[in-house]
Enzyme design. Structure first.
Site, PDB file in Angstrom:
ATOM      1  N   LYS A 132       0.848  -1.190   0.000  1.00  0.00           N
ATOM      2  CA  LYS A 132       0.000   0.000   0.000  1.00  0.00           C
ATOM      3  C   LYS A 132       0.879   1.234   0.000  1.00  0.00           C
ATOM      4  O   LYS A 132       2.014   1.156   0.502  1.00  0.00           O
ATOM      5  CB  LYS A 132      -0.972   0.034   1.173  1.00  0.00           C
ATOM      6  CG  LYS A 132      -0.484  -0.347   2.562  1.00  0.00           C
ATOM      7  CD  LYS A 132       0.660   0.298   3.230  1.00  0.00           C
ATOM      8  CE  LYS A 132       0.808   1.757   3.417  1.00  0.00           C
ATOM      9  NZ  LYS A 132       2.029   2.147   4.163  1.00  0.00           N
ATOM     10  N   TYR A 216      -4.651   3.691   6.027  1.00  0.00           N
ATOM     11  CA  TYR A 216      -5.216   2.711   6.965  1.00  0.00           C
ATOM     12  C   TYR A 216      -6.495   3.240   7.627  1.00  0.00           C
ATOM     13  O   TYR A 216      -7.372   2.463   8.003  1.00  0.00           O
ATOM     14  CB  TYR A 216      -4.178   2.338   8.037  1.00  0.00           C
ATOM     15  CG  TYR A 216      -3.325   1.180   7.595  1.00  0.00           C
ATOM     16  CD1 TYR A 216      -3.862  -0.097   7.492  1.00  0.00           C
ATOM     17  CD2 TYR A 216      -1.993   1.351   7.253  1.00  0.00           C
ATOM     18  CE1 TYR A 216      -3.098  -1.168   7.063  1.00  0.00           C
ATOM     19  CE2 TYR A 216      -1.220   0.294   6.820  1.00  0.00           C
ATOM     20  CZ  TYR A 216      -1.779  -0.969   6.727  1.00  0.00           C
ATOM     21  OH  TYR A 216      -1.019  -2.022   6.292  1.00  0.00           O
TER      22      TYR A 216
HETATM   23  P1  NAD Z   1      12.388   1.269   2.543  1.00  0.00           P
HETATM   24  O1  NAD Z   1      12.920   2.581   2.098  1.00  0.00           O
HETATM   25  O2  NAD Z   1      12.872   0.733   3.836  1.00  0.00           O
HETATM   26  O3  NAD Z   1      12.675   0.167   1.422  1.00  0.00           O
HETATM   27  C1  NAD Z   1      12.553   0.435   0.050  1.00  0.00           C
HETATM   28  C2  NAD Z   1      13.425  -0.522  -0.721  1.00  0.00           C
HETATM   29  O4  NAD Z   1      13.360  -0.163  -2.102  1.00  0.00           O
HETATM   30  C3  NAD Z   1      14.909  -0.438  -0.328  1.00  0.00           C
HETATM   31  O5  NAD Z   1      15.438  -1.727  -0.230  1.00  0.00           O
HETATM   32  C4  NAD Z   1      15.551   0.311  -1.482  1.00  0.00           C
HETATM   33  O6  NAD Z   1      16.895  -0.071  -1.694  1.00  0.00           O
HETATM   34  C5  NAD Z   1      14.676  -0.156  -2.638  1.00  0.00           C
HETATM   35  N1  NAD Z   1      14.762   0.706  -3.798  1.00  0.00           N
HETATM   36  C6  NAD Z   1      14.936   0.263  -5.049  1.00  0.00           C
HETATM   37  N2  NAD Z   1      15.016   1.275  -5.917  1.00  0.00           N
HETATM   38  C7  NAD Z   1      14.887   2.401  -5.193  1.00  0.00           C
HETATM   39  C8  NAD Z   1      14.891   3.780  -5.535  1.00  0.00           C
HETATM   40  N3  NAD Z   1      15.028   4.203  -6.789  1.00  0.00           N
HETATM   41  N4  NAD Z   1      14.751   4.664  -4.535  1.00  0.00           N
HETATM   42  C9  NAD Z   1      14.589   4.263  -3.266  1.00  0.00           C
HETATM   43  N5  NAD Z   1      14.566   2.962  -2.887  1.00  0.00           N
HETATM   44  C10 NAD Z   1      14.720   2.034  -3.837  1.00  0.00           C
HETATM   45  O7  NAD Z   1      10.815   1.376   2.527  1.00  0.00           O
HETATM   46  P2  NAD Z   1       9.776   0.432   3.275  1.00  0.00           P
HETATM   47  O8  NAD Z   1       9.418   1.038   4.571  1.00  0.00           O
HETATM   48  O9  NAD Z   1      10.239  -0.973   3.279  1.00  0.00           O
HETATM   49  O10 NAD Z   1       8.495   0.615   2.330  1.00  0.00           O
HETATM   50  C11 NAD Z   1       8.389  -0.070   1.094  1.00  0.00           C
HETATM   51  C12 NAD Z   1       6.912  -0.198   0.731  1.00  0.00           C
HETATM   52  O11 NAD Z   1       6.259  -0.933   1.741  1.00  0.00           O
HETATM   53  C13 NAD Z   1       6.177   1.133   0.629  1.00  0.00           C
HETATM   54  O12 NAD Z   1       5.228   1.075  -0.387  1.00  0.00           O
HETATM   55  C14 NAD Z   1       5.463   1.252   1.970  1.00  0.00           C
HETATM   56  O13 NAD Z   1       4.271   2.007   1.913  1.00  0.00           O
HETATM   57  C15 NAD Z   1       5.160  -0.208   2.256  1.00  0.00           C
HETATM   58  N6  NAD Z   1       5.017  -0.479   3.693  1.00  0.00           N
HETATM   59  C16 NAD Z   1       3.886  -1.066   4.119  1.00  0.00           C
HETATM   60  C17 NAD Z   1       3.702  -1.329   5.452  1.00  0.00           C
HETATM   61  C18 NAD Z   1       2.435  -1.985   5.912  1.00  0.00           C
HETATM   62  O14 NAD Z   1       2.114  -1.910   7.091  1.00  0.00           O
HETATM   63  N7  NAD Z   1       1.704  -2.657   5.032  1.00  0.00           N
HETATM   64  C19 NAD Z   1       4.682  -0.962   6.375  1.00  0.00           C
HETATM   65  C20 NAD Z   1       5.840  -0.375   5.906  1.00  0.00           C
HETATM   66  C21 NAD Z   1       6.004  -0.128   4.560  1.00  0.00           C
END
Ligand code: NAD
Length: 361
Positions: A132, A216
Site C-alpha cells: 500500500k 489505513y
Molecule cells: P524502505 O525505504 O525501507 O525500502 C525500500 C526498498 O526499495 C529499499 O530496499 C531500497 O533499496 C529499494 N529501492 C529500489 N530502488 C529504489 C529507488 N530508486 N529509490 C529508493 N529505494 C529504492 O521502505 P519500506 O518502509 O520498506 O516501504 C516499502 C513499501 O512498503 C512502501 O510502499 C510502503 O508504503 C510499504 N510499507 C507497508 C507497510 C504496511 O504496514 N503494510 C509498512 C511499511 C512499509
C-alpha cells in the site's frame, strides 16, 4: 492460545470456508503445498516484517529476492536458505518468468515504483501482492488492475489488518449491528517521522502521511461502516514547512457515507495517533491501538476484547495464498480494493488544494 497455533487454526478455518462453499481446488493446489513468493525490494518492511513472517506461514514460502544492493545478498542467503539462482536484481528481474517455483511477486518498493514492477511481474506470468498505497493515484491503480486481468493473474494489496482478530471482531460487531446502527466514525494514524532525507518526505516517490499511513484510516472507516464514501472534504496543516516542504505533514478529512454517516479522520507525520472508533446508537467499538504490528486492543462500551496478538503479515500472506490455492475470493485485499482507496486519496488531495471544498467521489 499461543500465536502459531492461532495462526494455524485461522488458516485452517479460512481453507474450511472454501470446502463448505464447495469451491474446487485451484490447479496450484495439486502441485504444491506452498506457493513461492519473491520479495522485490529488501528495505525495512521486507527485511523486518515480511521475510521473518514467511518463516511462520503455512501456505507460502520465500523462494526468491530482488535487490539492487549486492552487499545484502550473503546475509539473505544464509538467513533464508536461498541459492544464487533465486537472487535477482532490477535488470534481470524479468527473467523471473522462467522460475516456476515463484508464484507470487511481492512488490515492497517506494510507492512510485509499484506500478512498473507490478506490470513487469504480470508480464512474467506471476500473481502480485503490491504494498500500500497501491499506486501514485487512481489512474495508475486502474492500469495495474487492468494489467492483472489482461495477464489472467491476480493483484492483491498489502493490507495486513484484514486477518487481524481485533479488526475482524470490530467488523463483525459492525456488520451484525451489535450496538445498533452506526452513527459516526473517528480514526487517526500518525507517527513522528525521523530521517529528513527519506523517500517518504519526497513528492516524486509518493511520500506524505496520507499515502503512507492515512490510507489505513480510510480502510478502517470503509470496512467498519461497510459502505463506500460519497464525498470528502479535507484540510492540510503544517507545523514544519521545511521538513514537509514537498509532502503533507498532517491532513484531517471528513468522509460522507450514505444515510448521513460521517467519518472524521486524521493522519500525520509529526505526532502519534493510532485509533479507530465507531459510535453506534447503543454503544461504541474502539480499537486502540489500532494499526501497529502488535499491541492491538479492542473495547466496547460493555467489555474489552483481547485476542492473541498474531503475526499479521504471516496471516495476510497465508490468506492470499489460500485465495490462490483454493479459489476462495478475498475481496478485502484485492487490487480493486486498493484502487477504491486511491480514488478517495485523489479526492482528498483535490479537496486540500481547494482548502476543504467538498469533493464528490
Ligand atoms: P524502505 O525505504 O525501507 O525500502 C525500500 C526498498 O526499495 C529499499 O530496499 C531500497 O533499496 C529499494 N529501492 C529500489 N530502488 C529504489 C529507488 N530508486 N529509490 C529508493 N529505494 C529504492 O521502505 P519500506 O518502509 O520498506 O516501504 C516499502 C513499501 O512498503 C512502501 O510502499 C510502503 O508504503 C510499504 N510499507 C507497508 C507497510 C504496511 O504496514 N503494510 C509498512 C511499511 C512499509
Amino acid at each position: 492460545m499461543e500465536r502459531r497455533k492461532f495462526t494455524q487454526s485461522l488458516t485452517t478455518s479460512i481453507a474450511g470456508i472454501s470446502l463448505a462453499r464447495g469451491i474446487g481446488p485451484h490447479p496450484l493446489c495439486n502441485s504444491k503445498n506452498k506457493l513461492g513468493i519473491a520479495l522485490v525490494g529488501l528495505g525495512n518492511y521486507a527485511s523486518r516484517q515480511l521475510a521473518p513472517a514467511l518463516l511462520e506461514t503455512h501456505m507460502c514460502e520465500l523462494k526468491g529476492i530482488v535487490t539492487g544492493t549486492p552487499s545484502k545478498i550473503d546475509q539473505w542467503k544464509k538467513t533464508y536458505d536461498l541459492e544464487d539462482h533465486q537472487i535477482y536484481n532490477y535488470d534481470n528481474f524479468d527473467s523471473i518468468a522462467n522460475n516456476d517455483k515463484i508464484d507470487i511477486v511481492y512488490v515492497v518498493l517506494p510507492n512510485n515504483m509499484h506500478k512498473e514492477y507490478t506490470l513487469r511481474a504480470f508480464q512474467a506470468g506471476k500473481h502480485v501482492i503490491c504494498e500500500k498505497p497501491l499506486a501514485m493515484n487512481a489512474q495508475e491503480a486502474a492500469e495495474m488492475v487492468a494489467a492483472g486481468k489482461k495477464a489472467n493473474r491476480q493483484l492483491f494489496v498489502g493490507y495486513r489488518l484484514h486477518y487481524e482478530p481485533h479488526h475482524r471482531e470490530a467488523i463483525r460487531l459492525c456488520q451484525t449491528e451489535a450496538f445498533g446502527k452506526i452513527k459516526f466514525f473517528e480514526g487517526g494514524f500518525g507517527f513522528r517521522i525521523g530521517n529528513p532525507n527519506q523517500w517518504r518526505l519526497k513528492k516524486e516517490y509518493g511520500g506524505g502521511a496520507l499515502m503512507d499511513v492515512g490510507i489505513y484510516v480510510i480502510q478502517g472507516a470503509r470496512y467498519t461502516i461497510g459502505q463506500e464514501p460519497i464525498a470528502v472534504s479535507a484540510r492540510e496543516f503544517k507545523t514544519d514547512a521545511v521538513k514537509f516542504k514537498e509532502v503533507d505533514e498532517l491532513i484531517t478529512w471528513q468522509m460522507e457515507f450514505p444515510k448521513g454517516v460521517v467519518a472524521n479522520c486524521t493522519t500525520t507525520f509529526s505526532a502519534s495517533t493510532n485509533h479507530l472508533y465507531v459510535a453506534s446508537e447503543k454503544g461504541f467499538i474502539r480499537v486502540s491501538p489500532a494499526y501497529g504490528y502488535s499491541g492491538i486492543g479492542g473495547h466496547t462500551r460493555k467489555y474489552k476484547f483481547d485476542f492473541p496478538q498474531v503475526n499479521q503479515q504471516a496471516l495476510h500472506m497465508d490468506g492470499i495464498s489460500n485465495t490462490l490455492m483454493n479459489a476462495v475470493p478475498d475481496l478485502n485485499v484485492c487490487g480493486e480494493e486498493g484502487l477504491r482507496d486511491m480514488k478517495i486519496i485523489d479526492a482528498i488531495f483535490k479537496s486540500v488544494k481547494q482548502v476543504g471544498k467538498r469533493v464528490l467521489i
